[in-house]
Design a protein around this motif. Structure first.
Motif, PDB file in Angstrom:
ATOM      1  N   ARG A   1       4.027   6.651  -8.135  1.00 25.75           N
ATOM      2  CA  ARG A   1       2.686   6.754  -7.535  1.00 25.75           C
ATOM      3  C   ARG A   1       2.330   8.185  -7.175  1.00 25.75           C
ATOM      4  O   ARG A   1       1.193   8.447  -6.765  1.00 25.75           O
ATOM      5  CB  ARG A   1       2.609   5.896  -6.274  1.00 25.75           C
ATOM      6  CG  ARG A   1       2.729   4.426  -6.541  1.00 25.75           C
ATOM      7  CD  ARG A   1       2.464   3.643  -5.287  1.00 25.75           C
ATOM      8  NE  ARG A   1       2.821   2.246  -5.434  1.00 25.75           N
ATOM      9  CZ  ARG A   1       2.503   1.304  -4.556  1.00 25.75           C
ATOM     10  NH1 ARG A   1       1.821   1.623  -3.481  1.00 25.75           N
ATOM     11  NH2 ARG A   1       2.864   0.066  -4.746  1.00 25.75           N
TER      12      ARG A   1
ATOM     13  N   SER B   1       0.864  -1.175   0.000  1.00 26.80           N
ATOM     14  CA  SER B   1       0.000   0.000   0.000  1.00 26.80           C
ATOM     15  C   SER B   1       0.907   1.233   0.000  1.00 26.80           C
ATOM     16  O   SER B   1       2.107   1.146   0.261  1.00 26.80           O
ATOM     17  CB  SER B   1      -0.902   0.006   1.235  1.00 26.80           C
ATOM     18  OG  SER B   1      -0.159   0.299   2.391  1.00 26.80           O
ATOM     19  N   ASN B   2       0.326   2.376  -0.263  1.00 27.75           N
ATOM     20  CA  ASN B   2       1.106   3.610  -0.290  1.00 27.75           C
ATOM     21  C   ASN B   2       1.777   3.868   1.056  1.00 27.75           C
ATOM     22  O   ASN B   2       2.944   4.257   1.115  1.00 27.75           O
ATOM     23  CB  ASN B   2       0.202   4.793  -0.653  1.00 27.75           C
ATOM     24  CG  ASN B   2      -0.252   4.734  -2.093  1.00 27.75           C
ATOM     25  OD1 ASN B   2       0.287   3.984  -2.887  1.00 27.75           O
ATOM     26  ND2 ASN B   2      -1.251   5.521  -2.426  1.00 27.75           N
ATOM     27  N   GLU B   3       1.040   3.625   2.144  1.00 27.09           N
ATOM     28  CA  GLU B   3       1.592   3.860   3.473  1.00 27.09           C
ATOM     29  C   GLU B   3       2.754   2.915   3.763  1.00 27.09           C
ATOM     30  O   GLU B   3       3.775   3.324   4.324  1.00 27.09           O
ATOM     31  CB  GLU B   3       0.511   3.678   4.550  1.00 27.09           C
ATOM     32  CG  GLU B   3      -0.592   4.713   4.488  1.00 27.09           C
ATOM     33  CD  GLU B   3      -1.674   4.387   3.472  1.00 27.09           C
ATOM     34  OE1 GLU B   3      -1.689   3.253   2.938  1.00 27.09           O
ATOM     35  OE2 GLU B   3      -2.497   5.268   3.201  1.00 27.09           O
ATOM     36  N   GLN B   4       2.609   1.649   3.377  1.00 21.17           N
ATOM     37  CA  GLN B   4       3.677   0.678   3.599  1.00 21.17           C
ATOM     38  C   GLN B   4       4.910   1.027   2.772  1.00 21.17           C
ATOM     39  O   GLN B   4       6.039   0.862   3.230  1.00 21.17           O
ATOM     40  CB  GLN B   4       3.205  -0.729   3.226  1.00 21.17           C
ATOM     41  CG  GLN B   4       2.202  -1.314   4.177  1.00 21.17           C
ATOM     42  CD  GLN B   4       1.643  -2.625   3.656  1.00 21.17           C
ATOM     43  OE1 GLN B   4       1.326  -2.753   2.485  1.00 21.17           O
ATOM     44  NE2 GLN B   4       1.519  -3.590   4.550  1.00 21.17           N
TER      45      GLN B   4
END
Length: 40
Positions: free
Chosen positions: A36, A5-8
């Protein structure tokens, strides 16, 4: 690369820079973040 994910992805990039996990890995993460449109 495993799908993140973007946060990861941002967390992995910050961790890699902080712990000096190698320039190639940091560069790969940075390219994916830019692709991204994120800002670490």
């Amino acid at each position: 690369m495993k799908i993140l994910s973007n946060e990861q992805l941002v967390a992995a990039y910050r961790d890699a820079k902080k712990n000096n996990h190698g320039t190639e890995w940091i560069r790969l993460l940075k390219m994916e973040i830019r692709k991204r449109g994120l800002n670490p």
